[in-house]
Write a protein that holds these residues in place. Structure first.
Motif, PDB file in Angstrom:
ATOM      1  N   ASP A 137       0.829  -1.214   0.000  1.00  0.00           N
ATOM      2  CA  ASP A 137       0.000   0.000   0.000  1.00  0.00           C
ATOM      3  C   ASP A 137       0.858   1.256   0.000  1.00  0.00           C
ATOM      4  OD1 ASP A 137      -2.120  -1.768   0.176  1.00  0.00           O
ATOM      5  OD2 ASP A 137      -2.547  -1.361   2.279  1.00  0.00           O
ATOM      6  N   ILE A 138       1.868   1.293   0.848  1.00  0.00           N
ATOM      7  CA  ILE A 138       2.734   2.474   0.936  1.00  0.00           C
ATOM      8  C   ILE A 138       3.578   2.598  -0.325  1.00  0.00           C
ATOM      9  CG2 ILE A 138       4.552   3.638   2.250  1.00  0.00           C
ATOM     10  CD1 ILE A 138       1.694   3.361   3.611  1.00  0.00           C
ATOM     11  N   GLY A 139       4.053   1.470  -0.834  1.00  0.00           N
ATOM     12  CA  GLY A 139       4.827   1.482  -2.080  1.00  0.00           C
ATOM     13  C   GLY A 139       4.022   2.055  -3.237  1.00  0.00           C
ATOM     14  N   GLN A 140       2.745   1.704  -3.312  1.00  0.00           N
ATOM     15  CA  GLN A 140       1.875   2.243  -4.368  1.00  0.00           C
ATOM     16  C   GLN A 140       1.691   3.749  -4.208  1.00  0.00           C
ATOM     17  OE1 GLN A 140      -1.762  -0.057  -4.369  1.00  0.00           O
ATOM     18  NE2 GLN A 140      -0.618  -1.964  -4.575  1.00  0.00           N
ATOM     19  N   PHE A 141       1.541   4.196  -2.964  1.00  0.00           N
ATOM     20  CA  PHE A 141       1.381   5.633  -2.739  1.00  0.00           C
ATOM     21  C   PHE A 141       2.656   6.382  -3.127  1.00  0.00           C
ATOM     22  CE2 PHE A 141       1.886   9.422  -0.115  1.00  0.00           C
ATOM     23  CZ  PHE A 141       0.789  10.144  -0.547  1.00  0.00           C
ATOM     24  N   ILE A 142       3.802   5.868  -2.730  1.00  0.00           N
ATOM     25  CA  ILE A 142       5.074   6.518  -3.053  1.00  0.00           C
ATOM     26  C   ILE A 142       5.269   6.571  -4.567  1.00  0.00           C
ATOM     27  CG2 ILE A 142       7.591   6.251  -2.916  1.00  0.00           C
ATOM     28  CD1 ILE A 142       7.152   5.278  -0.010  1.00  0.00           C
ATOM     29  N   ALA A 143       4.964   5.466  -5.263  1.00  0.00           N
ATOM     30  CA  ALA A 143       5.097   5.437  -6.731  1.00  0.00           C
ATOM     31  C   ALA A 143       4.162   6.462  -7.366  1.00  0.00           C
ATOM     32  CB  ALA A 143       4.808   4.036  -7.260  1.00  0.00           C
ATOM     33  N   PHE A 199       3.005   9.240  -5.966  1.00  0.00           N
ATOM     34  CA  PHE A 199       3.537  10.568  -5.654  1.00  0.00           C
ATOM     35  C   PHE A 199       4.664  10.938  -6.617  1.00  0.00           C
ATOM     36  CE2 PHE A 199       6.440  13.495  -3.676  1.00  0.00           C
ATOM     37  CZ  PHE A 199       5.651  14.393  -2.977  1.00  0.00           C
ATOM     38  N   GLU A 200       5.614  10.019  -6.803  1.00  0.00           N
ATOM     39  CA  GLU A 200       6.770  10.299  -7.659  1.00  0.00           C
ATOM     40  C   GLU A 200       6.361  10.519  -9.113  1.00  0.00           C
ATOM     41  OE1 GLU A 200       9.390   7.042  -6.672  1.00  0.00           O
ATOM     42  OE2 GLU A 200      10.230   8.169  -4.973  1.00  0.00           O
ATOM     43  N   LYS A 201       5.374   9.756  -9.578  1.00  0.00           N
ATOM     44  CA  LYS A 201       4.899   9.927 -10.951  1.00  0.00           C
ATOM     45  C   LYS A 201       4.077  11.214 -11.087  1.00  0.00           C
ATOM     46  CE  LYS A 201       2.266   7.687 -14.573  1.00  0.00           C
ATOM     47  NZ  LYS A 201       1.364   6.611 -14.930  1.00  0.00           N
ATOM     48  N   GLU A 202       3.195  11.446 -10.132  1.00  0.00           N
ATOM     49  CA  GLU A 202       2.301  12.607 -10.180  1.00  0.00           C
ATOM     50  C   GLU A 202       3.070  13.930 -10.118  1.00  0.00           C
ATOM     51  OE1 GLU A 202      -1.547  14.420 -10.257  1.00  0.00           O
ATOM     52  OE2 GLU A 202      -0.950  12.357 -10.629  1.00  0.00           O
ATOM     53  N   PHE A 203       4.096  13.984  -9.287  1.00  0.00           N
ATOM     54  CA  PHE A 203       4.813  15.237  -9.078  1.00  0.00           C
ATOM     55  C   PHE A 203       6.199  15.244  -9.722  1.00  0.00           C
ATOM     56  CE2 PHE A 203       1.699  14.775  -5.699  1.00  0.00           C
ATOM     57  CZ  PHE A 203       0.955  15.931  -5.914  1.00  0.00           C
ATOM     58  N   ASN A 204       6.512  14.174 -10.423  1.00  0.00           N
ATOM     59  CA  ASN A 204       7.765  14.065 -11.162  1.00  0.00           C
ATOM     60  C   ASN A 204       8.970  14.449 -10.293  1.00  0.00           C
ATOM     61  OD1 ASN A 204       9.191  13.357 -13.450  1.00  0.00           O
ATOM     62  ND2 ASN A 204       9.208  15.450 -14.240  1.00  0.00           N
ATOM     63  N   SER A 205       8.969  13.915  -9.068  1.00  0.00           N
ATOM     64  CA  SER A 205      10.075  14.176  -8.145  1.00  0.00           C
ATOM     65  C   SER A 205      10.141  13.033  -7.134  1.00  0.00           C
ATOM     66  CB  SER A 205       9.874  15.509  -7.425  1.00  0.00           C
ATOM     67  OG  SER A 205       8.768  15.447  -6.570  1.00  0.00           O
ATOM     68  N   PRO A 206      11.282  12.871  -6.489  1.00  0.00           N
ATOM     69  CA  PRO A 206      11.402  11.829  -5.468  1.00  0.00           C
ATOM     70  C   PRO A 206      10.404  12.072  -4.331  1.00  0.00           C
ATOM     71  CG  PRO A 206      13.553  12.750  -6.006  1.00  0.00           C
ATOM     72  CD  PRO A 206      12.527  13.602  -6.692  1.00  0.00           C
ATOM     73  N   PHE A 207       9.999  10.993  -3.692  1.00  0.00           N
ATOM     74  CA  PHE A 207       9.042  11.081  -2.593  1.00  0.00           C
ATOM     75  C   PHE A 207       9.612  11.917  -1.456  1.00  0.00           C
ATOM     76  CE2 PHE A 207       7.270   9.302   1.403  1.00  0.00           C
ATOM     77  CZ  PHE A 207       5.971   9.746   1.232  1.00  0.00           C
ATOM     78  N   ASP A 208       8.833  12.899  -1.030  1.00  0.00           N
ATOM     79  CA  ASP A 208       9.201  13.744   0.103  1.00  0.00           C
ATOM     80  C   ASP A 208       7.981  13.842   1.008  1.00  0.00           C
ATOM     81  OD1 ASP A 208       9.907  15.657   1.939  1.00  0.00           O
ATOM     82  OD2 ASP A 208      10.485  17.167   0.454  1.00  0.00           O
ATOM     83  N   PRO A 209       7.978  13.131   2.139  1.00  0.00           N
ATOM     84  CA  PRO A 209       6.788  13.118   2.996  1.00  0.00           C
ATOM     85  C   PRO A 209       6.442  14.481   3.575  1.00  0.00           C
ATOM     86  CG  PRO A 209       8.633  12.068   4.104  1.00  0.00           C
ATOM     87  CD  PRO A 209       9.065  12.330   2.690  1.00  0.00           C
ATOM     88  N   TYR A 250      -5.449  11.036  -4.196  1.00  0.00           N
ATOM     89  CA  TYR A 250      -4.907   9.692  -4.411  1.00  0.00           C
ATOM     90  C   TYR A 250      -5.992   8.637  -4.195  1.00  0.00           C
ATOM     91  CZ  TYR A 250      -2.313   5.396  -3.495  1.00  0.00           C
ATOM     92  OH  TYR A 250      -1.861   4.100  -3.503  1.00  0.00           O
ATOM     93  N   LYS A 251      -6.737   8.765  -3.105  1.00  0.00           N
ATOM     94  CA  LYS A 251      -7.778   7.780  -2.809  1.00  0.00           C
ATOM     95  C   LYS A 251      -8.888   7.816  -3.860  1.00  0.00           C
ATOM     96  CE  LYS A 251      -8.250   8.879   1.633  1.00  0.00           C
ATOM     97  NZ  LYS A 251      -8.682   8.814   3.041  1.00  0.00           N
ATOM     98  N   LYS A 252      -9.179   9.021  -4.380  1.00  0.00           N
ATOM     99  CA  LYS A 252     -10.213   9.147  -5.410  1.00  0.00           C
ATOM    100  C   LYS A 252      -9.825   8.441  -6.700  1.00  0.00           C
ATOM    101  CE  LYS A 252     -12.141  13.472  -4.508  1.00  0.00           C
ATOM    102  NZ  LYS A 252     -12.375  14.842  -4.873  1.00  0.00           N
TER     103      LYS A 252
END
Length: 111
Positions: free
Chosen positions: A29-35, A37-47, A58-60
């Motif tokens: 679940d967390i891996g999917q969210f991180i992926a 985020f990185e695709k949506e914002f074209n940047s490394p995951f930054d919490p 994301y949930k929508k």
């Protein structure tokens, strides 16, 4: 610093020990969210840049069943609570619900 692996290690070292399936689901679940985020914002995951609005979007777009959505939300809640406990973030994305309001609204818990 691999936050996902740190989270998995944390889960595996908790007492009582989490089941292998629970840890696997959290990781997925967390891996999917991180992926996302990185695709949506074209940047490394930054919490530190994650907002409640992002989580809602994301949930929508996930279009999950109610039970899957609850599990993903639970995974994200646990992950962001872990990040706060580790002082990686300094805000609550999932503040604790105010149960006192519910008790006052329905003291006999009939509803």
């Amino acid at each position: 610093m691999n936050l996902l692996q740190r989270f998995v290690d944390f889960l595996l070292n908790q007492k009582p020990k989490r089941s292998w399936l629970t840890v696997k689901n959290y990781k997925a679940d967390i891996g999917q969210f991180i992926a996302w985020f990185e695709k949506e914002f074209n940047s490394p995951f930054d919490p530190t840049k994650v907002t409640l609005q992002m989580l809602q979007n994301y949930k929508k777009i996930r279009n999950l069943s109610e039970s899957s959505l609850e599990r993903h939300t639970s995974s994200l809640r646990r992950f962001f609570n872990f990040l706060k406990e580790q002082k990686i973030i300094n805000f609550d994305l999932f503040p604790a619900p105010d149960y006192q309001e519910k008790i006052e609204a329905d003291p006999w818990m009939i509803r």
